[in-house]
Design a protein around this motif. Structure first.
Motif, short mmCIF file in Angstrom:
data_model
loop_
_atom_site.label_atom_id
_atom_site.label_comp_id
_atom_site.label_asym_id
_atom_site.label_seq_id
_atom_site.Cartn_x
_atom_site.Cartn_y
_atom_site.Cartn_z
N SER A 20 40.38 41.02 40.60
CA SER A 20 39.07 40.51 40.21
C SER A 20 38.78 39.17 40.86
O SER A 20 37.62 38.80 41.04
N ALA A 21 39.84 38.42 41.22
CA ALA A 21 39.63 37.10 41.83
C ALA A 21 40.56 36.82 42.99
O ALA A 21 40.55 35.72 43.53
N VAL A 22 41.36 37.81 43.41
CA VAL A 22 42.42 37.54 44.39
C VAL A 22 41.87 37.12 45.75
O VAL A 22 42.53 36.41 46.51
N VAL A 23 40.64 37.55 46.08
CA VAL A 23 40.10 37.24 47.41
C VAL A 23 39.32 35.91 47.44
O VAL A 23 38.78 35.56 48.48
N THR A 24 39.28 35.20 46.32
CA THR A 24 38.45 34.00 46.26
C THR A 24 38.78 33.02 47.37
O THR A 24 37.89 32.52 48.08
N LEU A 25 40.05 32.70 47.56
CA LEU A 25 40.44 31.73 48.57
C LEU A 25 40.32 32.29 49.99
O LEU A 25 40.37 31.53 50.96
N ALA A 140 46.92 34.53 38.08
CA ALA A 140 47.66 34.30 39.33
C ALA A 140 46.94 34.83 40.57
O ALA A 140 47.38 34.56 41.69
N GLY A 141 45.84 35.58 40.38
CA GLY A 141 45.16 36.19 41.51
C GLY A 141 44.77 35.21 42.62
O GLY A 141 45.17 35.39 43.78
N PRO A 142 44.00 34.16 42.30
CA PRO A 142 43.63 33.21 43.37
C PRO A 142 44.82 32.55 44.03
O PRO A 142 44.82 32.34 45.25
N PHE A 143 45.84 32.21 43.26
CA PHE A 143 47.05 31.58 43.80
C PHE A 143 47.72 32.49 44.83
O PHE A 143 48.01 32.08 45.96
N ALA A 144 47.94 33.76 44.45
CA ALA A 144 48.60 34.70 45.37
C ALA A 144 47.74 34.96 46.60
O ALA A 144 48.24 34.99 47.73
N GLY A 145 46.44 35.13 46.39
CA GLY A 145 45.56 35.38 47.52
C GLY A 145 45.51 34.23 48.50
O GLY A 145 45.47 34.44 49.72
N GLY A 146 45.52 33.00 47.99
CA GLY A 146 45.49 31.83 48.87
C GLY A 146 46.75 31.71 49.70
O GLY A 146 46.69 31.42 50.91
#
Length: 463
Positions: A20-25, A140-146
């Motif tokens: 839902s947020a992993v691609v933000t970064l 953890a989604g944004p962290f992992a994606g970044g």
């Protein structure tokens, strides 16, 4: 394989909800690689959350007519295939289409994994594993994606999901048989789901806007931003041991969590400077609030309600439609504020250039280069570094030009911080609205209990 079934199912839940947020970064990289506009790339987030939110309940209904192991395995397989398609997408339209299919498979997967985890671990442990995996994935989604974007590319975000999902397909098929579906006995828990939707909308400000501020506004790399926002999942994980230690009632726990999220977002709206250190304490408050609210609200919405899978789907729908509401409300606000901040920022930049201790011809060259940079990235915070790198200055003038570049970057950072302020405050307002729902629910429950107690007393006296 038997021992790996439950862990692989839990990882699948975390992967789906992290998406839902992993691609933000990765959004800035996607904008450049796929030559997309900011509005188009926002749909990479919106499409996934919208489809997952709308598909969750119909998906759960299909489990009453088919074997959960088979449907779950099919959903995970679709999620894996769509993830690979996302990684191979050559245009923004293809990426959005693949994200929609990814969300559809994710709906089958995440709803079905609940039933299989309960079959594997029993009611209490199975539900707890499912809820915890969802909270960890969301935080953890944004962290992992970044980190993946910084280390490899934005495509790596989707590539890394494929092997985990592929391994989870046979795990779903090897899970214990699920008992026949229970009859539909209960209505959805309206107030917990409304509160969950409001909190998800508020958390969008922290999980989406904060990373945009760090990468687009303050010009940090995706890796630096990922390490910074790791405070949120760490604090969310720390919330559960803290609750067990304090033994607070559930309603108090949720109310405190809503208040902490509102306070954290207010802190992000008003940092004294663009130093990353000023985001740590507000993020910790947001993370604690996330850990205190999301799993507790999910548990309340599902408590003693049958069929379990359908009420779990209502919580998924509430969470992700809340994210969509947050994106739809907040994205236009910070985009408009960025545009509004551009003119005063340009005036301040012009003043700084005119006051710089440089020869007139150098000022003219700098002004032209900066003007091109500002026009070329209208609607975004420009990177002035290339403009200064393109200048041909005398060695004696270079120190003054370097000082001017630092001053201009600081001015842009202040403008970007101010442009995100209203969006963070709106997110805090959504968290306070969720708090109001919790308080009104508690007051209404107390009043109902008091009336029931009085009626019971009168009956005993009469008898």
């Amino acid at each position: 394989m038997r021992r790996a079934v439950a862990p692989l199912l839990a990882v699948t839940v975390a992967l789906v909800l992290a998406d839902s947020a992993v691609v933000t970064l990765a959004l800035p990289d996607i904008v450049l690689h796929l030559d997309a506009s900011v509005t188009e790339v926002a749909w990479v987030l919106i499409s996934f959350n919208l489809v997952l939110g709308l598909a969750a309940v119909p998906t759960a209904m299909s489990f009453a007519r088919a074997q959960p192991r088979v449907l779950t395995a099919l959903g995970i397989a679709l999620f894996a295939g769509a993830s690979a398609w996302c990684a191979a997408a050559g245009s923004i339209e293809v990426l959005i289409t693949a994200r929609c299919l990814q969300a559809l498979g994710g709906a089958w997967a995440v709803v079905g994994c609940l039933e299989l985890l309960v079959a594997e671990r029993g009611e209490r442990r199975g539900v707890a594993t499912w809820v915890t995996a969802g909270v960890v994935g969301t935080a953890a989604g944004p962290f992992a994606g970044g980190l993946l974007t910084e280390a490899f590319s934005w495509q790596a975000i989707f590539v890394v999901q494929v092997p985990f999902a592929v391994l989870a397909v046979p795990a779903a098929l090897r899970a214990r048989a699920v008992p026949p579906a229970e009859p539909d006995r209960h209505r959805p828990a309206l107030l917990p789901n409304i509160t969950l939707a409001l909190m998800s909308a508020a958390l969008t400000a922290a999980l989406f806007l904060l990373v945009l501020l760090l990468v687009e506004g303050w010009r940090h790399s995706p890796g630096q931003a990922a390490l910074t926002v790791s405070v949120v999942p760490v604090a969310a994980l720390a919330a559960r041991p803290l609750v067990r230690l304090l033994r607070t009632p559930p309603d108090v726990e949720i109310a405190v969590g809503c208040f902490l999220v509102a306070g954290g977002l207010a802190g992000l709206a008003l940092p004294p400077s663009a130093d990353l250190a000023w985001t740590i304490a507000p993020q910790a408050l947001v993370g604690l609030g996330l850990g205190l609210t999301v799993d507790q609200l999910t548990s309340q919405a599902m408590h003693l309600r049958l069929p379990r899978v359908r009420h779990a789907a209502w919580t998924i729908g509430a969470r992700h439609l809340g994210v969509v509401v947050g994106l739809v409300v907040l994205t236009p606000v910070f985009t408009a504020d960025l545009m509004d901040a551009q003119e005063p920022a340009e005036v301040a930049i012009t003043s700084l250039v005119l006051d710089a201790p440089l020869p007139p011809q150098d000022k003219i060259a700098i002004a032209k280069a900066l003007g091109d940079a500002l026009v070329g990235e209208r609607g975004r915070v420009p990177d002035l570094g290339p403009a200064f790198d393109s200048l041909d200055l005398a060695p004696a003038q270079q120190p003054a030009a370097d000082r001017l570049e630092v001053q201009l970057d600081e001015q842009l950072e202040r403008a970007a911080t101010h442009a995100f302020r209203d969006s963070f405050l709106i997110g805090g307002g959504l968290a306070l609205l969720a708090l109001l729902v919790v308080v009104l629910t508690s007051v209404a429950g107390a009043a109902t209990g008091a009336v029931s107690g009085a009626a019971s007393t009168r009956r005993r006296v009469a008898s």
